[in-house]
Motif scaffolding. Structure first.
Motif, mmCIF file in Angstrom:
data_model
loop_
_atom_site.group_PDB
_atom_site.id
_atom_site.type_symbol
_atom_site.label_atom_id
_atom_site.label_comp_id
_atom_site.label_asym_id
_atom_site.label_seq_id
_atom_site.Cartn_x
_atom_site.Cartn_y
_atom_site.Cartn_z
ATOM 1 N N LEU A 1 0.827 -1.210 0.000
ATOM 2 C CA LEU A 1 0.000 0.000 0.000
ATOM 3 C C LEU A 1 0.858 1.255 0.000
ATOM 4 C CD1 LEU A 1 -2.897 -1.147 2.298
ATOM 5 C CD2 LEU A 1 -3.048 -0.543 -0.094
ATOM 6 N N ALA A 2 2.054 1.176 0.597
ATOM 7 C CA ALA A 2 2.961 2.329 0.570
ATOM 8 C C ALA A 2 3.366 2.635 -0.864
ATOM 9 C CB ALA A 2 4.191 2.056 1.422
ATOM 10 N N ILE A 3 3.624 1.569 -1.631
ATOM 11 C CA ILE A 3 3.974 1.776 -3.039
ATOM 12 C C ILE A 3 2.793 2.389 -3.784
ATOM 13 C CG2 ILE A 3 4.612 0.612 -5.186
ATOM 14 C CD1 ILE A 3 6.061 -1.461 -3.425
ATOM 15 N N VAL A 4 1.591 1.850 -3.503
ATOM 16 C CA VAL A 4 0.383 2.402 -4.138
ATOM 17 C C VAL A 4 0.246 3.892 -3.834
ATOM 18 C CG1 VAL A 4 -2.142 2.361 -4.069
ATOM 19 C CG2 VAL A 4 -0.876 0.237 -4.209
ATOM 20 N N LEU A 5 0.462 4.228 -2.570
ATOM 21 C CA LEU A 5 0.343 5.633 -2.167
ATOM 22 C C LEU A 5 1.345 6.505 -2.899
ATOM 23 C CD1 LEU A 5 -0.224 5.893 1.642
ATOM 24 C CD2 LEU A 5 -1.773 6.302 -0.229
ATOM 25 N N LEU A 6 2.566 5.985 -2.977
ATOM 26 C CA LEU A 6 3.631 6.737 -3.657
ATOM 27 C C LEU A 6 3.217 7.030 -5.093
ATOM 28 C CD1 LEU A 6 6.400 7.471 -2.440
ATOM 29 C CD2 LEU A 6 7.371 5.619 -3.757
ATOM 30 N N VAL A 7 2.646 6.013 -5.733
ATOM 31 C CA VAL A 7 2.225 6.184 -7.126
ATOM 32 C C VAL A 7 1.039 7.148 -7.216
ATOM 33 C CG1 VAL A 7 1.266 5.005 -9.126
ATOM 34 C CG2 VAL A 7 3.090 3.941 -7.817
ATOM 35 N N ILE A 8 0.065 6.968 -6.309
ATOM 36 C CA ILE A 8 -1.125 7.834 -6.343
ATOM 37 C C ILE A 8 -0.724 9.291 -6.148
ATOM 38 C CG2 ILE A 8 -3.203 8.498 -5.087
ATOM 39 C CD1 ILE A 8 -3.610 5.533 -4.469
ATOM 40 N N ILE A 9 0.070 9.540 -5.117
ATOM 41 C CA ILE A 9 0.436 10.926 -4.824
ATOM 42 C C ILE A 9 1.329 11.476 -5.925
ATOM 43 C CG2 ILE A 9 1.629 12.441 -3.206
ATOM 44 C CD1 ILE A 9 0.648 10.621 -0.981
ATOM 45 N N GLY A 10 2.263 10.636 -6.377
ATOM 46 C CA GLY A 10 3.131 11.071 -7.473
ATOM 47 C C GLY A 10 2.315 11.434 -8.700
ATOM 48 N N ASN A 11 1.312 10.602 -8.993
ATOM 49 C CA ASN A 11 0.467 10.843 -10.164
ATOM 50 C C ASN A 11 -0.368 12.103 -9.994
ATOM 51 O OD1 ASN A 11 0.202 9.624 -12.653
ATOM 52 N ND2 ASN A 11 -1.869 8.923 -12.161
ATOM 53 N N THR A 12 -0.874 12.287 -8.778
ATOM 54 C CA THR A 12 -1.665 13.489 -8.500
ATOM 55 C C THR A 12 -0.833 14.738 -8.717
ATOM 56 O OG1 THR A 12 -2.754 12.222 -6.799
ATOM 57 C CG2 THR A 12 -3.094 14.593 -6.763
ATOM 58 N N VAL A 13 0.369 14.693 -8.187
ATOM 59 C CA VAL A 13 1.231 15.854 -8.335
ATOM 60 C C VAL A 13 1.592 16.053 -9.805
ATOM 61 C CG1 VAL A 13 3.477 16.814 -7.740
ATOM 62 C CG2 VAL A 13 2.097 15.740 -5.997
ATOM 63 N N ARG A 14 1.724 14.937 -10.528
ATOM 64 C CA ARG A 14 2.030 15.041 -11.945
ATOM 65 C C ARG A 14 0.877 15.725 -12.696
ATOM 66 N NH1 ARG A 14 2.350 11.867 -16.472
ATOM 67 N NH2 ARG A 14 0.770 10.536 -15.560
ATOM 68 N N MET A 15 -0.357 15.362 -12.316
ATOM 69 C CA MET A 15 -1.514 16.017 -12.915
ATOM 70 C C MET A 15 -1.509 17.509 -12.610
ATOM 71 S SD MET A 15 -3.247 13.727 -14.463
ATOM 72 C CE MET A 15 -4.966 14.165 -14.613
ATOM 73 N N GLN A 16 -1.159 17.811 -11.371
ATOM 74 C CA GLN A 16 -1.109 19.207 -10.962
ATOM 75 C C GLN A 16 -0.025 19.943 -11.751
ATOM 76 O OE1 GLN A 16 -0.279 19.730 -6.856
ATOM 77 N NE2 GLN A 16 -1.595 21.499 -6.698
ATOM 78 N N ILE A 17 1.069 19.237 -11.999
ATOM 79 C CA ILE A 17 2.148 19.835 -12.760
ATOM 80 C C ILE A 17 1.671 20.152 -14.168
ATOM 81 C CG2 ILE A 17 4.364 19.308 -13.857
ATOM 82 C CD1 ILE A 17 5.054 17.842 -11.222
ATOM 83 N N LEU A 18 0.835 19.254 -14.721
ATOM 84 C CA LEU A 18 0.307 19.519 -16.060
ATOM 85 C C LEU A 18 -0.509 20.809 -16.066
ATOM 86 C CD1 LEU A 18 -0.748 16.032 -17.439
ATOM 87 C CD2 LEU A 18 1.226 17.419 -18.054
ATOM 88 N N THR A 19 -1.330 20.987 -15.023
ATOM 89 C CA THR A 19 -2.135 22.208 -14.999
ATOM 90 C C THR A 19 -1.281 23.426 -14.688
ATOM 91 O OG1 THR A 19 -2.696 22.010 -12.674
ATOM 92 C CG2 THR A 19 -4.172 20.937 -14.224
ATOM 93 N N GLN A 20 -0.143 23.212 -14.050
ATOM 94 C CA GLN A 20 0.702 24.356 -13.724
ATOM 95 C C GLN A 20 1.995 24.344 -14.537
ATOM 96 O OE1 GLN A 20 -0.972 23.704 -9.553
ATOM 97 N NE2 GLN A 20 0.971 24.778 -9.333
ATOM 98 N N LYS A 21 1.883 23.737 -15.712
ATOM 99 C CA LYS A 21 3.025 23.646 -16.597
ATOM 100 C C LYS A 21 3.564 25.044 -16.924
ATOM 101 C CE LYS A 21 3.975 21.055 -20.764
ATOM 102 N NZ LYS A 21 3.812 21.866 -21.936
ATOM 103 N N ASP A 22 2.615 25.949 -17.222
ATOM 104 C CA ASP A 22 3.007 27.315 -17.573
ATOM 105 C C ASP A 22 3.829 27.948 -16.460
ATOM 106 O OD1 ASP A 22 1.632 27.003 -19.855
ATOM 107 O OD2 ASP A 22 -0.155 28.102 -19.196
ATOM 108 N N GLU A 23 3.344 27.735 -15.241
ATOM 109 C CA GLU A 23 4.027 28.367 -14.122
ATOM 110 C C GLU A 23 5.457 27.856 -13.994
ATOM 111 O OE1 GLU A 23 2.061 27.867 -10.413
ATOM 112 O OE2 GLU A 23 3.745 28.733 -9.320
ATOM 113 N N ILE A 24 5.604 26.536 -14.148
ATOM 114 C CA ILE A 24 6.947 25.962 -14.050
ATOM 115 C C ILE A 24 7.822 26.506 -15.174
ATOM 116 C CG2 ILE A 24 8.282 23.821 -14.186
ATOM 117 C CD1 ILE A 24 6.022 22.388 -12.891
ATOM 118 N N GLU A 25 7.244 26.553 -16.376
ATOM 119 C CA GLU A 25 8.024 27.019 -17.519
ATOM 120 C C GLU A 25 8.443 28.474 -17.336
ATOM 121 O OE1 GLU A 25 5.931 27.006 -21.213
ATOM 122 O OE2 GLU A 25 7.719 27.578 -22.338
#
Lengths: 306, 237
Positions: A186-210
Motif C-alpha cells: 500500500l505504501a507503493i500504491v500511495l507513492l504512485v497515487i500521490i506522485g500521479n496526483t502531483v504530476r496532474m497538478q504539474i500539467l495544470t501548472q506547466k506554464d508556471e513551471i516554464e
C-alpha cells in the motif's frame, strides 16, 4: 533567515489557497490516501488486540488434575497439601465427585438427550478433580508443571490444553508478517497515487513551471510548492485515516460489547492507540513528500536546456 | 555585455539554424534582430537567455561562458534578463499584481518592498489601475504591457523581446515601442526580434539581420553612432 521563512510561509499559503479552490479533488485525493492508510492500520489493530487477548487467555489456562476414582479422602488431603506447597501454583480448587455430579445433573436438565444418558448411568462415574492455575503463562513451564503433577500418586490424568494457544500465537505472528507485506504494497500504491496526483497538478501548472524556469527560478524554488502540496495531501489523508479508524473501532466496539456480554467477557478494541495514529500521519506525510519530489523532479528535468 | 563567437546551432535531425555567427552587443544598446519567420531569430534569443546551448562556438554573457555554466548557475544568469515573449506567457490563474510579483519572489524579495516595485512597474506600463484584474480580461496590447512589467520588475540590465509586437495592431505596437525606448534611455540593453524592422527602427538603432542562419548588419547606421547617441541620451535623461 526571516526572508527564507517568509518564502516558505508564502508558498504554504499559495498551496492552501489552491487546495481550497479545488476542494472536491483535494478531498478525493485525501480520501484515497486515507483509505489506503486505513486498511493496514486496521489489520494491525486487529492482530495487536488479538495477541493481547491470547495473553489474557494464556493466563487463564488451567491444568485439570483428575484423581483415581478409588482415591479416598486421605489421598485428596495429601495431594491438596502437596499442591499448596508447590511454588509454581497460583491457586487451585477442588471439585469433588459429588459436586461435579450435581453440576452435571443440573446442566443436563435443559438438554433432553443428555439428561436421559445421565439418568441411565445410575451411579456417579466422575472422579474428584483439582483445577489448578499456574503462576506462569509460558506454555513450556506449564507443560513441565503438568508432568510433575501427573507423577503424583493417585493422579489418573493431568490435562493441559496448550496446543490451540500455541497455534493461535503462530497464526498471529503470520498475521504480523502479512501486515508488513500489505503495508509495504500500500505504501507503493500511495507513492504512485500521490506522485500521479502531483504530476496532474504539474500539467495544470506547466506554464508556471516554464515561466518560473525562464525567469531564473532555481529548481528548489519551483519544487517547493509541489513538495508542500504532497506533504499536505499526506497530512490530510493521514488525518482522514485516523478519523476512519476511530469511527470503525467505535462501531466495532459497540457490536463487540454485545458479543462479549454473551461470553461474559470484557473485551473491546483499545481505541486510542496514539502511537499508531502518529505513525499513520507521519508515514503519510513522508510518502506524500517523496511522491511529489519524484514527480516534480521529473517535470523539471524536462525543462533542462540542451 | 553579450559576445557571440563563431556560434553554430543545430537541433538534432535538422540543418544548421545558425551558422558561424559572431557579434558583440555592448551595454545600453538597442538592437533589432530581423529576418523572416524561421530564420533563427528566436533561436538566437534563446542562446542569449541560456535556454539553449550552442552546438559549437562560445556565447559570453557578462564574461561568463554559457556552455560552461553549471546547471545550478543558470537560474542566476537568467535573472540578469527580462524576457518578453510573443505569446506573453502570462499566468492566467492569478491577477496582474501576482503575475508581476513572481520574479521578485524568485529573487527572494517580498512584503512592502516587493509591492512597491510591482506598482512602480505597473505604473511604467500604464496598468496601475488594473492590478487586481485577471490577465484574461485585458486586451492584447495590455497583456503584452503586463508581460513587460513582469520582465522589468526585477530591474534586469538586459531586456530580450521576441516579436513583442507581432500580434498587435499599429497603435498598440507603437505604445510598446515607446516603453522599450524609455527603458533603453535609462541604460537598459534592449534586444528585440521583429520581422518588420522597417516599421519599427529609427536611424539610431542597430539592426542584426539573419538570413538562412547567417548574420549580416544592414547599413541603417553604425554601431559607434548608436553607442554614442545612447550614452548621450543617458546623460541627458
Amino acid at each position: 533567515m526571516s526572508n527564507w521563512l517568509n518564502q516558505h510561509i508564502q508558498t504554504l499559503k499559495l498551496v492552501l489557497k489552491r487546495m481550497q479552490a479545488n476542494t472536491l479533488s483535494t478531498f478525493m485525493i485525501c480520501l484515497v490516501i486515507g483509505v489506503a492508510m486505513c486498511l493496514p492500520s486496521l489489520f494491525y489493530l486487529a492482530v495487536d488486540n488479538l495477541s493481547k487477548l491470547t495473553d489474557h487467555i494464556q493466563k487463564d489456562t488451567e491444568i485439570s488434575l483428575f484423581l483415581n476414582v478409588e482415591a479416598g479422602a486421605g489421598a485428596i488431603k495429601t495431594i491438596e497439601r502437596q499442591l499448596a506447597q508447590n511454588e509454581e501454583i497460583e491457586r487451585f480448587h477442588l471439585v469433588t465427585k459429588e459436586e461435579a455430579w450435581k453440576q452435571l445433573q443440573l446442566k443436563s436438565q435443559s438438554n433432553q438427550d443428555v439428561n436421559d444418558a445421565v439418568s441411565q448411568l445410575g451411579k456417579n462415574p466422575l472422579p474428584d478433580a483439582f483445577f489448578i492455575q499456574a503462576k506462569s503463562a509460558d506454555p513450556d513451564s506449564l507443560i513441565q508443571l503438568k508432568d510433575t503433577l501427573q507423577n503424583l500418586p493417585n493422579v489418573e490424568l493431568a490435562l493441559l490444553n496448550t496446543e490451540w494457544v500455541k497455534r493461535l500465537s503462530s497464526l498471529l505472528s503470520l498475521g504480523k508478517k502479512l501486515i508488513s507485506m500489505i503495508a509495504g504494497l500500500l505504501a507503493i500504491v500511495l507513492l504512485v497515487i500521490i506522485g500521479n496526483t502531483v504530476r496532474m497538478q504539474i500539467l495544470t501548472q506547466k506554464d508556471e513551471i516554464e515561466v518560473s524556469n525562464l525567469i531564473g527560478a532555481t529548481s528548489s524554488f519551483i519544487r517547493m510548492p509541489f513538495l508542500y502540496a504532497g506533504a499536505l495531501y499526506g497530512l490530510f489523508g493521514g488525518l482522514m485515516a485516523v478519523l476512519m479508524l476511530i469511527g470503525i473501532i467505535h462501531v466495532f466496539n459497540l457490536s463487540m460489547s454485545q458479543i462479549a456480554h454473551l461470553y461474559s467477557n470484557d473485551f473491546s478494541l483499545s481505541l486510542f492507540n496514539l502511537q499508531l495514529f502518529l505513525a499513520v500521519i507521519i508515514i503519510a506525510v513522508c510518502i506524500g513528500w517523496a511522491g511529489s519530489y519524484i514527480a516534480v523532479s521529473r517535470a523539471i528535468a524536462s525543462y533542462k536546456i540542451n | 555585455m553579450i559576445q557571440f563567437d563563431k556560434v553554430t546551432k543545430r537541433y538534432p535531425g535538422s540543418d544548421e539554424i545558425l551558422k558561424n555567427i559572431s557579434f558583440n552587443i555592448d551595454a545600453g544598446e538597442f538592437v533589432f534582430l530581423t529576418g523572416h519567420s524561421g530564420a533563427g531569430k528566436s533561436t538566437l534569443l534563446k542562446l542569449i537567455a541560456a535556454t539553449e546551448r550552442p552546438t559549437s562556438g562560445t556565447v559570453l554573457i557578462a564574461n561568463q561562458n554559457v556552455s560552461q555554466l553549471k546547471p545550478s548557475a543558470i537560474p542566476f544568469l537568467r535573472r540578469r534578463f527580462g524576457l518578453i515573449f510573443q505569446d506573453h506567457k502570462l499566468l492566467y490563474d492569478r491577477n496582474c499584481f501576482e503575475n508581476v510579483i513572481l520574479p521578485l519572489h524568485i529573487n527572494g524579495i517580498s512584503g512592502q518592498e516587493a509591492a512597491k516595485r510591482v506598482r512602480a512597474a505597473l505604473d511604467k506600463v500604464g496598468l496601475l489601475h488594473k492590478e487586481k484584474a485577471m490577465p484574461i480580461t485585458l486586451s492584447g496590447g495590455e497583456q503584452q504591457r503586463l508581460a513587460i512589467a513582469r520582465a522589468v520588475v526585477s530591474r534586469p540590465s538586459i531586456l530580450l523581446a521576441d516579436e513583442p509586437t507581432g500580434n498587435l495592431d499599429a497603435s498598440y505596437a507603437a505604445d510598446i515601442m515607446a516603453i522599450f525606448y524609455a527603458f533603453n534611455q535609462v541604460g537598459v540593453t534592449v534586444i528585440m526580434s521583429t520581422h518588420d524592422a522597417l516599421g519599427m527602427s529609427t536611424a539610431q538603432n542597430r539592426v542584426l539581420h539573419i538570413n538562412q542562419g547567417s548574420l549580416s548588419e544592414p547599413l541603417l547606421n553604425t554601431s559607434n553612432f548608436n553607442q554614442e547617441s545612447s550614452s548621450i541620451e543617458r546623460f541627458t535623461s
